[in-house]
Design an enzyme around this catalytic site. Sequence first.
Site, PDB file in Angstrom:
ATOM      1  N   ASN A 175      20.707  17.471  70.847  1.00  0.00           N
ATOM      2  CA  ASN A 175      19.680  17.019  71.792  1.00  0.00           C
ATOM      3  C   ASN A 175      20.302  16.748  73.144  1.00  0.00           C
ATOM      4  O   ASN A 175      20.697  15.622  73.476  1.00  0.00           O
ATOM      5  CB  ASN A 175      18.966  15.786  71.246  1.00  0.00           C
ATOM      6  CG  ASN A 175      18.079  16.153  70.077  1.00  0.00           C
ATOM      7  OD1 ASN A 175      17.012  16.754  70.249  1.00  0.00           O
ATOM      8  ND2 ASN A 175      18.553  15.865  68.867  1.00  0.00           N
ATOM      9  N   GLU A 176      20.382  17.781  73.929  1.00  0.00           N
ATOM     10  CA  GLU A 176      21.028  17.717  75.227  1.00  0.00           C
ATOM     11  C   GLU A 176      20.197  16.883  76.195  1.00  0.00           C
ATOM     12  O   GLU A 176      19.028  16.580  75.924  1.00  0.00           O
ATOM     13  CB  GLU A 176      21.183  19.148  75.785  1.00  0.00           C
ATOM     14  CG  GLU A 176      22.057  20.052  74.928  1.00  0.00           C
ATOM     15  CD  GLU A 176      23.545  19.713  75.009  1.00  0.00           C
ATOM     16  OE1 GLU A 176      23.895  18.576  75.368  1.00  0.00           O
ATOM     17  OE2 GLU A 176      24.363  20.592  74.691  1.00  0.00           O
TER      18      GLU A 176
END
Length: 642
Positions: A175-176
Amino acid sequence: MNSLDESSRIFGSPGQKQRTQQERFEKVRTLIRPSSSEASVELATELAELIQSRQESGEKVVLGLATGSTPVPFYRELIRLHKEEGLTFTNVITFNLDEYYGLQRDHPESYYRFMHDQLFDHVDIPEDQIHIPDGTVPMEDVYDFCLGYEKAIAEAGGLDLQILGIGRTGHIGFNEPGSSADSITRMITLDRVTRQDAAADFMGVANVPRSAITMGVGTILNARRLVLMAWGSNKAEIVQEAVEGEMNDRVSASFLQSHDQAVFLVDEAAASHLTRFRYPWLVGPVEWSAEMMNRAVVWLSSKLEKPILKLVDEDYNEAGAGDLLASTSEAAYQVNIDSFNRVQHTISGWPGGKPGADDSNRPERATPFPKRVLVLSPEPADAFIGMGGTLNRLKEQGHEVKLVFQTSGNLRVADVAALNFARVVLEMGERTDGEGWSGQKDYAQSIVDAIADKGEFGVDPELVRRLKGMILRGEARDAASVCGVGNEESRFLDLPFYEEGRYRRFQSSGVDVEKTRGVLEAFRPDIIFATGDAGDPSSNQAICFQVLSSALKSLENGDWSANCNVWLYRGRDRPYEAHEIEMAVPMSPDQLQQKVDAIRKFMSTSDDDVSAPARNQEIASTYNDLGLAEYEAIEAFRKWRM
Ligand code: GLP
């Protein structure tokens, strides 16, 4: 650990947050353990208890699992519990966080393969209870696949426990930055930093996939319990941001703050940027030792961008360090001078000690002279990156220097370097009419074939690794000679843990320690320069350091080793901060250029560090800002206390 002590258990009770005065900056429960191995064993023990108690009541346990180097020691302990203590996984269902998009299952870097190599193949979990996002689903089916993954988790009853690591961008799973708190399983584009961090695994950043399928932040937060692990000083900054910063989507790990059963489980190095350790005077009374005082003064000077000698009483008060002045009953002026002198005394152009000089305020002793100096380089380029200038000075100042390359570093050599060599041999064979060249040609052809067979990311067979290692040896010798170190003064140790390993999965053994001990006993150094102490405990460098530390500890007490100083340098990991430095070796512009020339000799490696000289200049400018002399560059060291 005393398992009866509820408050220190990793699986705490709901809503249990730490709220001592010291921890008041921390917005999520944070447990700190001395090392990654101790923390991992503790977590595995608590998980084993959960699995067993569920077994007794005929229930299953649903686990969310992570990849990366961080959970490896935890998985190793689970395997040990299975093999040696009868822990069974028959009632365990797992869901992995993520998978690179576009990688086949049998790709050496696929998370499918990773999980099987690191855990599943060694325990008795039924294959149909394992779930890992499939990186091979066609693009048009990804959306449905992701919904299906969410559904499967829900049908299993939801996650009882989600294990997490943290990436340098603060991501959990993949989850950037930008991932929202309610995001679900989906396709994501990988951040540049994330791809950079995976570059070594993939033999170069160009080979790292550009996207991945990951559980969303929302999927993760739905787990009943979350444990985020982080080890080593390379994670210290991002851990601090996630634990103490505002909750926001730039750092997806910060969303753990909103979960009442989330815990950060970190080692001391990864905790080192938390306010209670970094600026302890801001959270409560501290013992003002000379070291602590120095740290506060250096901090204050950089925070206010004022040289040390210009700080006044009000500066101390306003920044929350007024207590320091009160404790010494001295005015800022005296405290400033003490601290200034302390920093001043770290500077020395005589890293091996200055013969005939008063050494009471010098970092290294004057005698004996010359000294036997052992310089250890985990991978061939490390010593040049971390202390190329100092290495040269030690030689010039007449010490007996031995440069030992602990591992061959062959994993860093690009295929093309080996291919070029093989092609030259083949062509030479052609031109010499084949007379007497058939052996060489066969060898060269076998290299070309082996590289073609394994493909771009495959594991190099022994033959190829050996050739790559030899190419690197040549480059290391050239670099050494730029620094004045001759062939007979360097040695290649080729520690076996490296030859048999892969990035993130190295495991040392007694043989590595024995080999290292052999070098120490034969040379009996007065000084050792080494690196790898704190950055990332799974790295080649850190393992070399652990091996050194075990070798030193195994030596008889009271003999030469008791008088041996160990100086730590920083190579590829985070440079020392000003207050941490105990020896600062200045470099002139020419000396810096010479260091650059030495590093440039490493031509065969795909991603070598070219930022080292800039880091040395940065340290020099920090010293300048503190009000000390203005040097072109500085190499920094810290003493290791066993
Ligand atoms: C990848 C994984 C993460 C992991 C991170 C850190 O990005 N998708 O789940 O936490 O790497 O890796 P490491 O544990 O090797 O530092």
